[in-house]
Structure formats: C-alpha cells, structure tokens
Design a protein around this motif. Structure first.
Motif: not given
Ligand code: E4P
Length: 218
Positions: A64-65, A89-90, A115-116, A121-123
């Motif tokens: 959970g976030v 994960t998302a 892709n993961q 990296a973008l996050a």
C-alpha cells in the motif's frame, strides 16, 4: 563497476570488507531471514557503521502506498547511508516519486523489464536492480536485460539512475555486467571469492615457492 555485498550476514560483511573491494550492501527480507536476523533495524544500523560511505539497501515490508511511504521514512532515519528498496509496481512508482521529492534515495527492486526500469528512473529512483539470476532461472538471458537498460538510460542524459546488476549467481555474471558497463553488481561473498580463484594462480605460487626454496635452501 562497483561491487556490493548481497547479504544481511554481519560476519560475511566484515569478512568481505577486509578484501577492500566492497562499497555497499543490499539486503532483502529473504536474506534477513537466511542470516537469522530478528532485529532488521539493529542489523542495518550495524552494517551502516561497517560501510559508512556506501549505500546500504533495506527493503520495505508492507504493502500500500501510504504504509510503504511511512515505513520508508522510518527506515531512512536508521542511518544516513540507508537506501530504501521499493518494488517495481504501480504503487512502488508512487512511493518512489514521493520519496524522491523528500530526497530519500530509493533502490527500485524486483525489476524484470526495460519498461519497469524506465519508469523507475522517471519516478526518481537512485538505483534500479534488474534480477539477472531469476530471469536465467525461467530460461531468459538475465544479463541481456542489464545491457538493454544501460542502452536505454544512455539515450537520455537526464537519467542518472544507477544500474545494479542483482541476483548474481556466478562469476560469469560479473564479467558480463562489467562488460556491459553496469554501475554496480551486488553479489554474495561466495561469488566474490570465486572471482578471485584461478587454478593457474595456485599452481604458479606453488612452483615459485618451490623454485625459490631449491636455490635458497629456505
Ligand atoms: C538484491 O538486491 C536482490 O534482492 C538479490 O540480488 C536477489 O537475489 P536472488 O535472486 O538470488 O534471491
């Protein structure tokens, strides 16, 4: 390529550090269990003092976030060189981007695709850990993933996420990781000891000592 020890075993870490080649440590819940560590916080604090300059990865063990962010914030207080492992994960992406805004370093773990790695990296992940051995286990070429991630990251100078070749099982993995230009490979002490071994070195030492003894008498 830097080498990290992939263990939560304090004695192995102390032993590995003596070699002078270790600059960080990665742990995960399974490694904690294997090492018989009952107090994760104390173990990470001790490891952080053994390698004060190197990143020490400790993994969140909640889902959970909100709970992951909260636990990551607590773990980040354990030592200044702690890095938080968050899964690919998302929910993990949300956590990584929130932690990056707070300047908490993340090692994005359980990565099995380019892709993961791109999304991590973008996050704002400081590190990405593609699991080489586990891909090999299901009949894929795990090290190809490391090479592909490095190629993609190289296309974009704004990406500064470091690639940790993880789930390393044998010395050939290390050779390929270094040839690919992985920033780091994390591995058990056993693999590091295998890296240094060569039968011709042992035969050479025996012969040199015997030859010297035959002329010096010592
Ligand atoms: C490191 O960060 C990983 O948790 C570790 O390398 C996984 O290794 P394994 O696939 O051998 O469990």
């Amino acid at each position: 390529m830097r080498i990290f020890l992939d263990t939560a075993d304090i004695e192995q870490i102390k032993q590995g550090v003596k070699l002078g080649v270790i600059s960080g440590v990665t742990t995960n819940p399974s490694l904690v269990s294997q090492a018989g560590v009952t107090d994760y916080e104390s173990a990470i604090k001790e490891i952080s003092t053994i390698i004060p300059d190197g990143p020490i990865s400790a993994e969140v063990v909640v889902e959970g976030v909100g709970p992951m962010i909260e636990q990551a914030r607590q773990i980040a207080k354990w030592a200044p060189n702690v890095v938080i492992k968050i899964p690919s994960t998302a929910e993990g992406l949300e956590v990584i981007s929130a932690l990056a805004k707070e300047n908490i370093k993340v090692n994005c773990t359980l990565c099995f695709s380019v892709n993961q790695a791109l999304l991590a990296a973008l996050a704002g992940a400081a590190y990405i850990s593609p699991f080489v051995g586990r891909l090999d286990d299901i009949g894929q070429d795990g090290m190809q993933l490391v090479e592909d991630i490095l190629d993609v990251y190289d296309n974009y100078e704004e990406i500064d996420t470091q690639v940790i070749a993880a789930s390393i099982r044998h010395p050939e993995h290390c050779v390929r990781a270094a040839m690919a230009g992985a920033h780091i490979a994390t591995m058990p002490l056993k693999v590091i000891m295998q890296m240094i071994q060569h039968p011709l070195t042992d035969i050479g030492i025996t012969r040199f000592l015997a030859d010297f003894k035959s002329v010096s008498g010592k």
